[in-house]
Motif scaffolding. Structure first.
Motif: not given
Lengths: 301, 97
Positions: B74, B84, B81, A178, A174-175, A185, A182, B77
């Protein structure tokens, strides 16, 4: 609006008191981060968005991360509040009274440098007055700020042993996913904030903070990041200050004096300095936090 | 029509603020960290979503409304995160005390 402002001031004072008086260090750090966010709001209310951005990103975000990382290395203990000797109360009381007096004397003689800045803005090379002051009219101050940051990192390197504690790596993807999503961006935002700095709030420090956050996330997700042992990274630490002073010397050679720019070259030179400074600031801030983080158990070297 | 949209926006923002208050109370009152996380996500997701929707209705241009939605996505997300990661950290603490 005045009530909102008074509430903000009250909250800031209350949180500052709480931060100093917290018995648990963890609580003090959490309160400090909240305080940073409120101070950023106060800057925004004072119509200083540049300072607000920097305070939120660096004062609350990265300084908070740095404090939390440092806290993990300290032995678990609460600070025992000790009664102050009356002499200290007297000394700090005197200091407070002097400070109040000084602030009072500032308010009684308001001097605005804004007309002066505005008359010289056309030859500054940028159209945003804050950037013009920071990187042209008072460039030496900004260069020294960068030097202070570099100095702080050098001092931390000299002091710091790498901590021997370690924590478990994150399970699952997951990390990492992500962070991969990201990162582009964040790069875009960093470049945009830097570019916008010439005509609107933004600039090297804000952009550098975004870069630092991006690098930290790369490291935390255990993705290949920038290795501090590489020469390019070490050069990056020094780059901002070096480019700044080289450009300053250029002004000396051209006969305008140290840190003077020719008006037709000012835009390019300021952009060059800001790019180097943003990279340096990002690398320095991220290195500071990384150096105080414990290693990840079983991660690849 | 504009008055109606303005009132609708204000209503959505008020509803969002209520979620923020509820989430904050939960964060302060609940005791195990997992439950606190549960309360916090209400404020982050629904609260911020409703506030953004209310603000987007009152936005002067479509571009501004889209930027607000971008901010919300954003935040979504990053909230997912962070939750989690906090959850994983709690599990790791339970595994090796």
């Amino acid at each position: 609006m005045i009530w909102l402002d008074l509430m903000l001031v009250g909250l800031i004072l209350g949180l500052a008191w709480r931060c100093v008086h917290a018995i648990e260090l963890m609580e003090a750090v959490v309160v400090f981060v909240a305080l940073g966010m409120l101070v950023a709001l106060a800057w925004a209310r004072l119509q200083a968005p540049d300072a607000a951005l920097a305070e939120a990103a660096i004062g609350a975000g990265l300084a908070g991360a740095l404090l939390l990382a440092t806290l993990r290395q300290l032995p678990a203990q609460a600070v025992r509040p000790q009664p102050l000797h009356w002499l200290w109360w007297g000394l700090w009381g005197l200091f407070g009274v002097t400070l109040l007096w000084a602030i009072g004397s500032i308010l009684s003689t308001p001097v605005s440098l804004m007309p002066w800045v505005n008359t010289h803005l056309p030859e500054a090379g940028v159209s945003h007055p804050v950037t013009a002051v920071l990187l042209n009219f008072r460039a030496l101050d900004t260069a020294l700020e960068l030097a202070v940051l570099l100095w702080a990192w050098m001092a931390q390197r000299a002091l710091g042993e790498s901590p021997d504690t370690s924590f478990h790596p994150v399970q699952g993807r997951v990390l990492a996913t992500a962070v991969k999503a990201l990162l582009p961006l964040m790069g875009l935002v960093a470049v945009y904030v830097l570019w916008r700095g010439s005509s609107a709030p933004g600039g090297a420090f804000q952009s550098g903070a975004v870069l630092a956050a991006a690098w930290l996330m790369l490291w935390l997700a255990d993705l290949p990041g920038l290795d501090p042992r590489r020469w390019s990274v070490r050069l990056g630490w020094l780059g901002g200050v070096m480019v700044f002073f080289l450009v300053g010397l250029l002004g000396l050679v051209q006969g305008i004096g140290f840190m003077g720019y020719r008006p037709d070259q000012a835009t390019g030179l300021i952009l060059l300095i800001e790019s180097a400074a943003a990279l340096s600031i990002g690398l320095l801030l991220a290195s500071m936090v990384l150096a105080s983080l414990p290693g990840i158990k079983g991660r690849r070297a | 029509m504009t008055a109606l949209i303005a009132w609708l926006g204000a209503g959505l923002i008020t509803l969002g603020l209520m979620f923020f208050v509820a989430g904050t109370v939960g964060l302060l009152r609940f005791s195990p960290s997992i439950n606190r996380l549960h309360a916090l996500t209400k404020a982050d997701t629904l609260g911020l979503g409703l506030v953004v929707m209310g603000l987007a209705l009152q936005a002067p241009a479509v571009a501004v409304a889209l930027k607000l939605v971008l901010i919300w996505s954003l935040a979504l997300v990053s909230a997912a995160l962070v939750s989690h990661l906090i959850g994983q950290s709690l599990c790791a603490q339970r595994r090796d005390p």
